[in-house]
Scaffold this motif. Structure first.
Motif, PDB file in Angstrom:
ATOM      1  N   ARG A  92       7.560   0.404  -7.727  1.00 48.23           N
ATOM      2  CA  ARG A  92       7.119   1.609  -7.028  1.00 48.23           C
ATOM      3  C   ARG A  92       8.307   2.400  -6.458  1.00 48.23           C
ATOM      4  NH1 ARG A  92       4.135  -0.797  -4.036  1.00 48.23           N
ATOM      5  NH2 ARG A  92       5.308  -0.869  -2.088  1.00 48.23           N
ATOM      6  N   MET A  93       9.242   1.699  -5.826  1.00 48.22           N
ATOM      7  CA  MET A  93      10.391   2.380  -5.223  1.00 48.22           C
ATOM      8  C   MET A  93      11.331   2.970  -6.279  1.00 48.22           C
ATOM      9  SD  MET A  93      10.157   2.390  -1.917  1.00 48.22           S
ATOM     10  CE  MET A  93       8.384   2.569  -2.099  1.00 48.22           C
ATOM     11  N   SER A  94      11.315   2.386  -7.481  1.00 46.35           N
ATOM     12  CA  SER A  94      12.181   2.908  -8.544  1.00 46.35           C
ATOM     13  C   SER A  94      11.647   4.209  -9.115  1.00 46.35           C
ATOM     14  CB  SER A  94      12.320   1.871  -9.673  1.00 46.35           C
ATOM     15  OG  SER A  94      11.096   1.714 -10.370  1.00 46.35           O
ATOM     16  N   PHE A 108       0.815  -1.220   0.000  1.00 47.28           N
ATOM     17  CA  PHE A 108       0.000   0.000   0.000  1.00 47.28           C
ATOM     18  C   PHE A 108       0.847   1.268   0.000  1.00 47.28           C
ATOM     19  CE2 PHE A 108      -2.920  -3.243   1.363  1.00 47.28           C
ATOM     20  CZ  PHE A 108      -4.118  -2.880   0.773  1.00 47.28           C
ATOM     21  N   GLY A 109       2.171   1.135  -0.264  1.00 48.74           N
ATOM     22  CA  GLY A 109       2.972   2.306  -0.534  1.00 48.74           C
ATOM     23  C   GLY A 109       4.106   2.625   0.409  1.00 48.74           C
ATOM     24  N   THR A 110       4.164   2.015   1.586  1.00 52.14           N
ATOM     25  CA  THR A 110       5.233   2.347   2.523  1.00 52.14           C
ATOM     26  C   THR A 110       6.552   1.697   2.107  1.00 52.14           C
ATOM     27  OG1 THR A 110       5.887   2.323   4.853  1.00 52.14           O
ATOM     28  CG2 THR A 110       4.718   0.395   4.050  1.00 52.14           C
ATOM     29  N   SER A 111       7.671   2.334   2.433  1.00 51.57           N
ATOM     30  CA  SER A 111       8.976   1.802   2.024  1.00 51.57           C
ATOM     31  C   SER A 111       9.470   0.707   2.967  1.00 51.57           C
ATOM     32  CB  SER A 111      10.013   2.922   1.946  1.00 51.57           C
ATOM     33  OG  SER A 111      10.147   3.567   3.201  1.00 51.57           O
ATOM     34  N   ILE A 112       9.072   0.765   4.244  1.00 52.79           N
ATOM     35  CA  ILE A 112       9.419  -0.283   5.213  1.00 52.79           C
ATOM     36  C   ILE A 112       8.137  -0.957   5.646  1.00 52.79           C
ATOM     37  CG2 ILE A 112      10.564  -0.840   7.387  1.00 52.79           C
ATOM     38  CD1 ILE A 112      12.067   1.751   7.236  1.00 52.79           C
ATOM     39  N   GLY A 113       7.966  -2.207   5.269  1.00 57.46           N
ATOM     40  CA  GLY A 113       6.729  -2.893   5.634  1.00 57.46           C
ATOM     41  C   GLY A 113       6.706  -4.332   5.164  1.00 57.46           C
TER      42      GLY A 113
END
Length: 445
Positions: A308-310, A209-214
């Protein structure tokens, strides 16, 4: 180490390497910048400490290479520790595979953070303790604290788990020690910064759902299944359950502890996969379907995370705006959202009013509170008073701030004042990034 065992862990490491290299290749093709604004906090800390770079070295490349090579060590150490605990090659290989396919692995080994290196020291220390090399094991645990003192609660947990396994043999003492140390840690840190809810869990703890740490959705499902399947052995691993719960609670205070919570969850995820494979099913075809769905789900979640992170910031236009700001007179501070503070300081050299460290360590967070009030204020006298008190010379605004993060339209709060007041002038406006200057020279006195 047997050749079959070695082949298994090598395949897992190769899978991880392909994912990490794939991420950097995709990031490079989209935005040739270091991703994730929070990384810049650690980059700021390391710039003055690292002396191995000369003027011809590209530090951005080094910051990508270091976590990549640490991934080989950390993954191998996770396998060794799990194998020592489970005493089963397949089980430990599956656990390591679940970790490799998790967003936690991708975060640790694609970002320059303050967890990856101490995690390696911690894992090495744990492995030495498990092999009865007590002196060197304790030395490495102390080295972990030297590199990152904030991990003291993790080191305490590891020692409690070790002593429970080696000395106390399932007594209530480790349980009491774990709860007491957690209470002390929480007491000396900030209180929980937001009310917990299902929405908060999805947006702050689930990487899909979008968080970088999860966690990934399939990782959570697999972890829950592992907890259920392992319940028959709860007397042997009850502290693992307690550690998982306590670390999750502590992550409400400092989200970086979610990484260690994720490591425990991957242990249970590996247990679930191992149980599914070893259990005799009435239909082997159904069993294969279930395993295929689980593995495809883990791979899909990792692929979505990589994509997403890229694509997240910082963008090239944001870097360019701060390079322009760097060429200006370095008087006064820069005002922006706290999560961009380290990024602004790292690139431009300007001091900022708030940053991630302030948000994490300040008990009252008064500067963030005042900043939010000023962002929504249209009172010129109130805004000028704040700018002079905090010696603000520039305000930096990106597209995220204008499109919902801070404001929802161009007439809201300070945005209207910036456009209509003679005290402010727009000195930079390019590709969705604006920089406004406060024109009152009294802030420099």
């Amino acid at each position: 180490m047997k050749s079959k065992e070695l082949n298994g862990i090598l395949i897992v490491i190769i899978i991880s390497s392909i994912m990490i290299i794939g991420f950097h290749a995709l990031r490079f093709s989209n935005l040739n910048t270091i991703h994730d604004y929070e990384q810049y906090e650690n980059l700021n800390l390391s710039k003055n400490k690292l002396t191995l770079f000369n003027s011809q070295t590209n530090p951005d490349l080094i910051y990508r290479i270091i976590p990549f090579f640490l991934s080989f060590i950390n993954i191998f150490l996770i396998y060794l520790a799990t194998n020592k605990i489970t005493k089963n090659i397949l089980h430990s290989t599956l656990t390591t595979l679940v970790f490799v396919l998790s967003p936690i692995n991708l975060f640790l080994h694609t970002t320059y953070n303050n967890i990856t290196l101490p995690l390696g020291l911690l894992l090495l220390g744990i492995n030495l303790l498990l092999h009865n090399k007590y002196f060197f094991g304790f030395i490495l645990l102390l080295a972990t604290l030297f590199v990152n003192p904030n991990l003291i609660i993790i080191v305490i947990f590891c020692l409690i788990l070790f002593f429970d396994r080696s000395i106390t043999k399932n007594s209530i003492t480790p349980f009491i020690g774990m709860i007491l140390s957690s209470y002390i840690y929480v007491s000396f840190n900030n209180s929980i910064k937001y009310g917990f809810s299902f929405y908060v869990f999805l947006t702050e703890y689930v990487a899909d759902f979008g968080t970088s740490i999860g966690f990934s959705v399939f990782g959570i499902i697999l972890g829950i299944l592992g907890i259920i399947f392992s319940w028959s052995k709860k007397k042997d691993i009850y502290l693992f359950y307690i550690s998982l719960i306590v670390l999750f609670i502590i992550s409400l205070i400092d989200k970086r502890f979610l990484i260690f919570c994720g490591l425990l969850l991957t242990y249970f995820g590996g247990y679930a996969l191992f149980s599914i494979i070893k259990t005799k099913w009435k239909s082997d075809e159904l069993k294969h379907y279930v395993l295929t769905i689980i593995l495809c789900g883990l791979i899909f979640s990792s692929g979505a995370y990589i994509k997403r992170m890229s694509e997240i910031g910082p963008t090239k236009s944001e870097i360019d705006s701060l390079m322009w700001l760097k060429s200006q007179n370095h008087l006064g501070n820069v005002l922006s959202e706290y999560e961009y503070g380290d990024f602004i300081n790292s690139v431009s050299g300007f001091e900022v009013l708030t940053n991630n460290k302030y948000q994490r360590t300040s008990k009252d967070q008064i500067k963030i509170y005042e900043t939010n009030l000023i962002f929504q204020s249209r009172k010129l006298s109130e805004i000028i008073s704040f700018f002079e008190k905090e010696k603000i010379s520039y305000i930096w605004i990106n597209q995220y701030m204008r499109n919902g993060q801070v404001w929802s339209n161009s007439e809201q709060g300070i945005l209207l004042v910036l456009r209509t007041s003679n005290y402010f002038s727009k000195v930079y406006d390019h590709e969705n990034v604006q920089i406004w200057a406060y024109e009152n020279p009294n802030i420099y006195e």
